[in-house]
Design a protein around this motif. Structure first.
Motif, PDB file in Angstrom:
ATOM      1  N   GLY A 199      15.241 -23.112  42.444  1.00  0.00           N
ATOM      2  CA  GLY A 199      14.981 -21.906  41.682  1.00  0.00           C
ATOM      3  C   GLY A 199      15.952 -21.634  40.548  1.00  0.00           C
ATOM      4  O   GLY A 199      15.930 -20.557  39.965  1.00  0.00           O
ATOM      5  N   GLN A 200      16.814 -22.592  40.237  1.00  0.00           N
ATOM      6  CA  GLN A 200      17.790 -22.416  39.167  1.00  0.00           C
ATOM      7  C   GLN A 200      17.737 -23.613  38.230  1.00  0.00           C
ATOM      8  O   GLN A 200      17.205 -24.665  38.587  1.00  0.00           O
ATOM      9  CB  GLN A 200      19.196 -22.273  39.756  1.00  0.00           C
ATOM     10  N   PRO A 201      18.296 -23.488  37.038  1.00  0.00           N
ATOM     11  CA  PRO A 201      18.304 -24.629  36.117  1.00  0.00           C
ATOM     12  C   PRO A 201      19.264 -25.727  36.580  1.00  0.00           C
ATOM     13  O   PRO A 201      20.193 -25.474  37.347  1.00  0.00           O
ATOM     14  CB  PRO A 201      18.761 -24.034  34.790  1.00  0.00           C
TER      15      PRO A 201
ATOM     16  N   ARG B 234      29.328 -24.932  52.141  1.00  0.00           N
ATOM     17  CA  ARG B 234      29.139 -26.328  52.535  1.00  0.00           C
ATOM     18  C   ARG B 234      27.659 -26.684  52.392  1.00  0.00           C
ATOM     19  O   ARG B 234      26.795 -25.947  52.863  1.00  0.00           O
ATOM     20  CB  ARG B 234      29.589 -26.501  53.983  1.00  0.00           C
ATOM     21  N   ALA B 235      27.397 -27.809  51.743  1.00  0.00           N
ATOM     22  CA  ALA B 235      26.025 -28.312  51.581  1.00  0.00           C
ATOM     23  C   ALA B 235      25.939 -29.655  52.292  1.00  0.00           C
ATOM     24  O   ALA B 235      26.621 -30.602  51.929  1.00  0.00           O
ATOM     25  CB  ALA B 235      25.683 -28.465  50.112  1.00  0.00           C
TER      26      ALA B 235
ATOM     27  N   VAL C  68      20.481 -22.248  49.858  1.00  0.00           N
ATOM     28  CA  VAL C  68      19.429 -22.904  49.072  1.00  0.00           C
ATOM     29  C   VAL C  68      19.657 -24.409  49.086  1.00  0.00           C
ATOM     30  O   VAL C  68      20.773 -24.876  49.285  1.00  0.00           O
ATOM     31  CB  VAL C  68      19.407 -22.420  47.601  1.00  0.00           C
ATOM     32  N   GLY C  69      18.592 -25.147  48.869  1.00  0.00           N
ATOM     33  CA  GLY C  69      18.716 -26.592  48.740  1.00  0.00           C
ATOM     34  C   GLY C  69      19.245 -26.945  47.361  1.00  0.00           C
ATOM     35  O   GLY C  69      18.943 -26.272  46.379  1.00  0.00           O
TER      36      GLY C  69
END
Length: 71
Positions: free
Chosen positions: A22-24, A68-69, A5-6
């Motif tokens: 999609g998350q807080p 890893r992002a 996910v980004g």
């Protein structure tokens, strides 16, 4: 592994945080200059700067797995 996910990294009211799709939003708590706890996600993020100080990626460790992002 790469994150599926980004994740937006942001500063809000002088505080560093992340916002996964999609998350807080979650606040980051500094452990060192480049290592941060993410208590809401029971995770740790480590930013990896280049020689000129630009961060091109970070690693997120959660549940014993490393992700890893890339910027």
């Amino acid at each position: 592994d790469e994150l599926g996910v980004g994740i937006e990294v942001f500063i809000e009211n002088g505080l560093l945080g992340i916002h996964p799709e999609g998350q807080p939003k979650a606040r980051l708590w500094a452990k060192t200059e480049f290592e941060y706890d993410v208590p809401d996600a029971e995770a740790v993020i480590v930013f990896h700067p280049t020689d000129i100080g630009q961060v091109d990626y970070f690693t997120l460790t959660q549940d014993g797995k490393n992700y890893r992002a890339v910027r």
